[in-house]
Design a protein around this motif. Structure first.
Motif, PDB file in Angstrom:
ATOM      1  N   VAL A  71       0.830  -1.205   0.000  1.00 57.30           N
ATOM      2  CA  VAL A  71       0.000   0.000   0.000  1.00 57.30           C
ATOM      3  C   VAL A  71       0.866   1.256   0.000  1.00 57.30           C
ATOM      4  N   VAL A  72       1.865   1.299   0.859  1.00 57.59           N
ATOM      5  CA  VAL A  72       2.659   2.517   1.039  1.00 57.59           C
ATOM      6  C   VAL A  72       3.862   2.535   0.094  1.00 57.59           C
ATOM      7  N   GLY A  94       0.887  -4.630 -10.716  1.00 61.23           N
ATOM      8  CA  GLY A  94       2.009  -4.139  -9.931  1.00 61.23           C
ATOM      9  C   GLY A  94       2.650  -2.911 -10.539  1.00 61.23           C
ATOM     10  N   ARG A  95       2.787  -2.911 -11.843  1.00 56.77           N
ATOM     11  CA  ARG A  95       3.330  -1.725 -12.498  1.00 56.77           C
ATOM     12  C   ARG A  95       2.361  -0.549 -12.396  1.00 56.77           C
ATOM     13  N   ALA A  96       1.059  -0.848 -12.352  1.00 59.31           N
ATOM     14  CA  ALA A  96       0.074   0.217 -12.151  1.00 59.31           C
ATOM     15  C   ALA A  96       0.197   0.814 -10.754  1.00 59.31           C
ATOM     16  N   TRP A  97       0.493  -0.021  -9.751  1.00 65.69           N
ATOM     17  CA  TRP A  97       0.721   0.509  -8.396  1.00 65.69           C
ATOM     18  C   TRP A  97       1.883   1.498  -8.399  1.00 65.69           C
ATOM     19  N   GLU A  98       2.980   1.113  -9.012  1.00 62.32           N
ATOM     20  CA  GLU A  98       4.148   1.980  -9.013  1.00 62.32           C
ATOM     21  C   GLU A  98       3.902   3.241  -9.834  1.00 62.32           C
ATOM     22  N   THR A 137      -6.918   0.488  -9.261  1.00 62.58           N
ATOM     23  CA  THR A 137      -5.549   0.331  -8.766  1.00 62.58           C
ATOM     24  C   THR A 137      -5.488   0.530  -7.259  1.00 62.58           C
ATOM     25  N   LYS A 138      -6.156   1.563  -6.753  1.00 61.52           N
ATOM     26  CA  LYS A 138      -6.170   1.797  -5.308  1.00 61.52           C
ATOM     27  C   LYS A 138      -6.883   0.676  -4.565  1.00 61.52           C
ATOM     28  N   LEU A 139      -8.021   0.250  -5.103  1.00 59.58           N
ATOM     29  CA  LEU A 139      -8.787  -0.790  -4.423  1.00 59.58           C
ATOM     30  C   LEU A 139      -8.011  -2.098  -4.362  1.00 59.58           C
ATOM     31  N   THR A 140      -7.311  -2.461  -5.425  1.00 56.91           N
ATOM     32  CA  THR A 140      -6.528  -3.696  -5.385  1.00 56.91           C
ATOM     33  C   THR A 140      -5.381  -3.594  -4.393  1.00 56.91           C
ATOM     34  N   ALA A 141      -4.758  -2.417  -4.320  1.00 54.36           N
ATOM     35  CA  ALA A 141      -3.663  -2.247  -3.360  1.00 54.36           C
ATOM     36  C   ALA A 141      -4.180  -2.382  -1.926  1.00 54.36           C
ATOM     37  N   PHE A 142      -5.286  -1.719  -1.620  1.00 53.46           N
ATOM     38  CA  PHE A 142      -5.852  -1.816  -0.275  1.00 53.46           C
ATOM     39  C   PHE A 142      -6.288  -3.248   0.031  1.00 53.46           C
TER      40      PHE A 142
END
Length: 473
Positions: A181-182, A337-341, A360-365
């Protein structure tokens, strides 16, 4: 030098005065129990405080000399402090010897740091230095894994060490989950402990009320925490930075207050006890087994040992942590994962590239919360008792500190930071009131010398190799 010396002395004296004002009531006074009739009384430690202030004065003076380029006077002052710390002359407190010697060592390091930093930097650009750096980055993780697997069989594997190892691995797993997340998505989450609590209470309630086992509840706890992660993600879709941190902090407090006040479900502040632990193919880790079950000792044909349960829990959390690491590494190489970065670097540019920031945010959370749920389920199974006091904001702060101090997005850095942050207070427990001083000093040194974390550099998710010579490009 002669003109700057009065200014340096004034600065050192002012630093010692500020330290005296802040420390006189913390170090100078100590309450002691003098008996049931008399109650508490003050014990004065002004000599310890005076020695500490003298070291602060000399240390600040040495730092000023080193900053002004006066390396040799600073080195001489540091050597004098080390000699005073290791001298046979007894100081009022045994810890003061270590404090004086440590101050001298730090001053020596600071005085020699510019030369050493330049030498290390120059060596790092040579072919040999690059080879050592690449091998270290490539094999450090494997070395740590071999050490972790072999720890229960080493001479150091007593009950205290194994219990500390389980605790450190739990925070490593939590740190890896929050790192998604962070560190990868760049979303500052101060309520991560809420997902930890959801997983713990999910296992506690399903095991005690429904009779489900640990391995059956483990995926359910992860799914429930992931659901709460999605519920948190929806309100913060348009928030960034400090506003996001405030909302996630509020979410964590909401979950804690619900657990604290929903007495019919969670038993409120009294907590939930008699939580069954994990089993090994249905066998329990106890001297006597309930009716219809057998113990691990009976199944394996070995004598009963209370440490067997602790070793089994150690390998369980090690396996869960490794799954978290492998899953994270795999996800980093996938499009999500590349979308997170990309989201971490620039959300506006992320939208321009056609990436959906909402998903992207929802998958990370959700993914980060899922691993927190796994860790919470393990925590409840290990402790056999949970209460709201185990899921306060300080837990979120510690996990976030592990991610930041380890290096944002660095998996190995999280491991090193967890060992430091969780293990250091335990290793210095014999120092009594001074162990938190040593802990704070270590944090300050990391922020001074490694502001980007213990491992600020990490390998890229994808390497763009140049086209072969002679190809079409």
């Amino acid at each position: 030098m002669a003109q700057a010396l009065p200014r340096m002395l004034k600065d050192a004296a002012l630093t010692a005065f500020v330290a005296a004002a802040l420390g006189i009531f913390i170090v100078g006074f100590r309450t002691v129990d003098v008996g049931s009739r008399t109650g508490l009384a003050f014990d004065y430690e002004f000599v310890d405080l005076a020695v500490a202030l003298a070291i602060i004065f000399l240390g600040r003076l040495g730092l000023s000399l080193a900053a002004a380029g006066q390396r040799w006077p600073a080195l001489a002052l540091g050597a004098l402090m080390v000699a005073a710390g290791v001298s046979p002359l007894r100081l009022p407190s045994g810890f003061l010897h270590w404090f004086v010697a440590l101050g001298g060592v730090l001053l020596l390091v600071r005085a020699a740091w510019p030369w050493a930093d330049a030498a290390v930097s120059a060596a790092g650009h040579t072919s040999g230095g690059k080879l050592v750096r690449d091998l270290g980055g490539r094999w450090l993780g494997w070395v740590l894994l071999v050490v972790a697997i072999g720890l229960p069989f080493s001479p150091l594997a007593d009950q205290k060490t194994m219990d500390l190892g389980v605790l450190i691995l739990t925070y490593v797993m939590l740190g890896w989950g929050l790192n998604i997340v962070v560190g990868l998505a760049g979303l500052l989450d101060l309520g991560y402990v809420a997902f930890y609590a959801v997983g713990a209470y999910a296992y506690a309630l399903l095991s005690t009320e429904q009779g489900l086992g640990f391995w059956a509840v483990l995926p359910l706890a992860g799914m429930m925490s992931a659901t709460f992660g999605i519920l948190l993600g929806f309100p913060v879709l348009r928030l960034r930075g400090d506003y996001l941190a405030i909302v996630t902090l509020g979410f964590g407090e909401i979950i804690r207050l619900v657990i604290l006040n929903w007495f019919d479900l969670t038993n409120g502040p009294a907590g939930i006890g008699s939580i069954p632990g994990p089993t090994l193919f249905g066998a329990v880790f106890s001297e006597t087994a309930p009716e219809g079950k057998q113990t691990v000792s009976q199944m394996l044909g070995i004598p009963f040992d209370s440490n067997h349960r602790l070793i089994f829990l150690y390998y369980v959390i090690l396996l869960l942590a490794l799954i978290t690491n492998l899953f994270t590494q795999r996800m980093r190489r996938l499009p999500v994962g590349r979308a997170w970065e990309a989201l971490r670097e620039d959300e506006t540019a992320c939208k321009a590239l056609g990436i959906n920031p909402t998903n992207t945010k929802l998958t990370a959370f959700a993914v980060g919360a899922m691993f927190a749920g796994f860790a919470g389920s393990f925590f409840a199974a290990k402790q056999r008792f949970i209460s709201p006091e185990s899921f306060t904001f300080i837990e979120s702060a510690i996990i976030l500190a592990i991610v930041v101090l380890g290096g944002m997005g660095s998996q190995i850095g999280v491991v090193l930071a967890a060992v430091l942050l969780i293990g250091l207070p335990e290793w210095f427990r014999e120092l009594g009131n001074y162990r938190m001083l040593a802990f704070g000093l270590a944090m300050v040194l990391i922020m001074v010398f490694r502001p980007r974390g213990l491992i600020g550099h990490r390998e890229p998710s994808i390497r763009l190799h140049p086209a072969p010579s002679g190809g079409s490009g």
